[in-house]
Design a protein around this motif. Structure first.
Motif, PDB file in Angstrom:
ATOM      1  N   CYS A  14       0.936  -1.247   0.153  1.00  0.00           N
ATOM      2  CA  CYS A  14      -0.068   0.002   0.134  1.00  0.00           C
ATOM      3  C   CYS A  14       0.917   1.325   0.007  1.00  0.00           C
ATOM      4  N   GLU A  15       0.462   2.129  -0.957  1.00  0.00           N
ATOM      5  CA  GLU A  15       1.252   3.636  -1.036  1.00  0.00           C
ATOM      6  C   GLU A  15       0.806   4.223   0.441  1.00  0.00           C
ATOM      7  N   GLU A  16       1.719   4.984   0.718  1.00  0.00           N
ATOM      8  CA  GLU A  16       1.484   5.776   2.058  1.00  0.00           C
ATOM      9  C   GLU A  16       0.396   6.882   1.801  1.00  0.00           C
ATOM     10  N   ASP A  69     -16.008 -15.638   7.249  1.00  0.00           N
ATOM     11  CA  ASP A  69     -15.624 -15.160   8.893  1.00  0.00           C
ATOM     12  C   ASP A  69     -14.818 -13.943   8.890  1.00  0.00           C
ATOM     13  N   SER A  70     -13.878 -13.743   7.823  1.00  0.00           N
ATOM     14  CA  SER A  70     -12.747 -12.664   7.859  1.00  0.00           C
ATOM     15  C   SER A  70     -13.387 -11.441   7.497  1.00  0.00           C
ATOM     16  N   HIS A  71     -14.227 -11.659   6.447  1.00  0.00           N
ATOM     17  CA  HIS A  71     -14.985 -10.335   5.782  1.00  0.00           C
ATOM     18  C   HIS A  71     -16.035  -9.877   6.862  1.00  0.00           C
ATOM     19  N   SER A  72     -16.533 -10.662   7.542  1.00  0.00           N
ATOM     20  CA  SER A  72     -17.629 -10.304   8.753  1.00  0.00           C
ATOM     21  C   SER A  72     -17.042  -9.459   9.554  1.00  0.00           C
ATOM     22  N   ASN A  73     -15.643  -9.791  10.098  1.00  0.00           N
ATOM     23  CA  ASN A  73     -14.755  -9.291  10.907  1.00  0.00           C
ATOM     24  C   ASN A  73     -14.477  -7.926  10.427  1.00  0.00           C
ATOM     25  N   ALA A  74     -14.115  -7.832   9.188  1.00  0.00           N
ATOM     26  CA  ALA A  74     -13.737  -6.489   8.498  1.00  0.00           C
ATOM     27  C   ALA A  74     -14.800  -5.402   8.464  1.00  0.00           C
ATOM     28  N   TYR A  75     -15.961  -5.958   8.160  1.00  0.00           N
ATOM     29  CA  TYR A  75     -17.139  -5.154   8.119  1.00  0.00           C
ATOM     30  C   TYR A  75     -17.441  -4.431   9.447  1.00  0.00           C
ATOM     31  N   THR A  76     -17.581  -5.198  10.699  1.00  0.00           N
ATOM     32  CA  THR A  76     -17.582  -4.902  11.931  1.00  0.00           C
ATOM     33  C   THR A  76     -16.468  -3.757  12.288  1.00  0.00           C
ATOM     34  N   ARG A  77     -15.066  -4.105  12.042  1.00  0.00           N
ATOM     35  CA  ARG A  77     -14.168  -3.366  12.199  1.00  0.00           C
ATOM     36  C   ARG A  77     -14.420  -1.847  11.604  1.00  0.00           C
ATOM     37  N   PHE A  78     -14.830  -1.931  10.146  1.00  0.00           N
ATOM     38  CA  PHE A  78     -15.273  -0.737   9.706  1.00  0.00           C
ATOM     39  C   PHE A  78     -16.226   0.301  10.422  1.00  0.00           C
ATOM     40  N   LYS A  79     -17.324  -0.645  10.991  1.00  0.00           N
ATOM     41  CA  LYS A  79     -18.478   0.228  11.728  1.00  0.00           C
ATOM     42  C   LYS A  79     -17.765   0.540  13.040  1.00  0.00           C
ATOM     43  N   GLY A 143      -0.976  -2.482  14.870  1.00  0.00           N
ATOM     44  CA  GLY A 143      -0.938  -0.967  15.166  1.00  0.00           C
ATOM     45  C   GLY A 143      -2.215  -0.197  14.479  1.00  0.00           C
ATOM     46  N   LEU A 144      -2.064   0.853  14.087  1.00  0.00           N
ATOM     47  CA  LEU A 144      -3.003   1.817  13.823  1.00  0.00           C
ATOM     48  C   LEU A 144      -3.345   1.690  12.229  1.00  0.00           C
ATOM     49  N   VAL A 145      -4.677   1.453  12.017  1.00  0.00           N
ATOM     50  CA  VAL A 145      -5.079   0.959  10.444  1.00  0.00           C
ATOM     51  C   VAL A 145      -6.321   1.891  10.167  1.00  0.00           C
ATOM     52  N   GLY A 152      -8.069  -1.679   1.238  1.00  0.00           N
ATOM     53  CA  GLY A 152      -7.360  -1.900   0.232  1.00  0.00           C
ATOM     54  C   GLY A 152      -6.930  -3.615   0.889  1.00  0.00           C
ATOM     55  N   ILE A 153      -6.763  -3.794   2.107  1.00  0.00           N
ATOM     56  CA  ILE A 153      -6.423  -5.020   2.784  1.00  0.00           C
ATOM     57  C   ILE A 153      -7.450  -5.947   2.189  1.00  0.00           C
TER      58      ILE A 153
END
Length: 171
Positions: A14-16, A69-79, A143-145, A152-153
Motif C-alpha cells: 500500500c502506498e503511504e 468469517d474474515s470479511h464479517s470481522n472486517a465489516y464490523t471493524r469498519f463500523k 497497530g493503527l489502521v 485495500g487489505i
C-alpha cells in the motif's frame, strides 16, 4: 498469479498516500468478489472442496468459510472505526476458527453471507466521505489502521484467497 502458492498474488502493498481512485478500485474489487467466488466453486464436488489448495494449507471449503468469517470481522471493524474514536479491535485466531465444526458444512451458507455482506460493505464504503476514510482503528498486532487502508487489505484478501482456489483447480 505467481508460483508462490501461499501468496499467489503477492503480499499486500500500500502506498503511504492513498488516492480516491485507488479506494474506488478496491471497493469495486470487494463488490465483485462474491460473483467471482461463486463462479470459481460452482462445479466443485464435495470431495474437491475438501482438497487443500496447497500442501499443508486449508481446504477449499475452509477458504470459503474463512472468507465469510474474515470479511464479517472486517465489516464490523469498519463500523467500529466509523462510530468510535480509534477503537481497539479484537483479533481472532483464524487457524483455530478454520478448524471449528462449522468449517465442515456445505459452502452455500458462507457464499450467501459473502454475497449479502459484500453488497452492504461496498455500499457503506462507497458512500464514505474523505474524512471518514481517514478514520482509524487500533489492531493489537498491526497497530493503527485507517479505513481506507483496510479497504485495500480486504480487496487484496479476497483476491488472494480467490487465487488460492483458482490455483487449486489447475492442479
Amino acid at each position: 498469479m505467481t508460483l508462490d502458492l501461499k501468496y499467489p498474488i503477492g503480499k499486500f502493498e500500500c502506498e503511504e498516500k492513498i488516492s480516491t481512485e485507488q479506494v474506488s478500485k478496491w471497493i469495486e474489487e470487494i463488490r465483485l468478489l462474491p460473483e467471482q467466488l461463486i463462479e470459481a466453486v460452482k462445479y466443485l464436488t464435495e470431495d474437491a472442496l475438501d482438497q487443500p489448495y496447497r500442501e499443508n494449507g486449508w481446504t477449499i471449503r475452509q477458504v470459503v468459510h474463512h472468507l465469510a468469517d474474515s470479511h464479517s470481522n472486517a465489516y464490523t471493524r469498519f463500523k467500529f472505526a466509523l462510530t468510535e474514536d480509534t477503537p481497539t479491535i479484537k483479533p481472532y485466531d483464524q487457524d483455530k476458527w478454520a478448524e471449528l465444526i462449522d468449517s465442515k458444512i456445505p459452502i452455500s451458507s458462507s457464499l450467501k453471507i459473502i454475497e449479502g455482506l459484500h453488497d452492504r460493505m461496498a455500499y457503506l464504503l462507497e458512500n464514505l466521505t474523505e474524512e471518514q476514510r481517514k478514520r482509524n482503528f487500533h489492531h493489537p498486532d498491526s497497530g493503527l489502521v485507517s479505513i481506507e487502508k483496510n479497504i485495500g487489505i480486504y480487496a487484496w484478501h479476497g483476491k488472494h484467497h480467490l487465487a488460492h482456489i483458482q490455483n487449486a483447480l489447475l492442479t
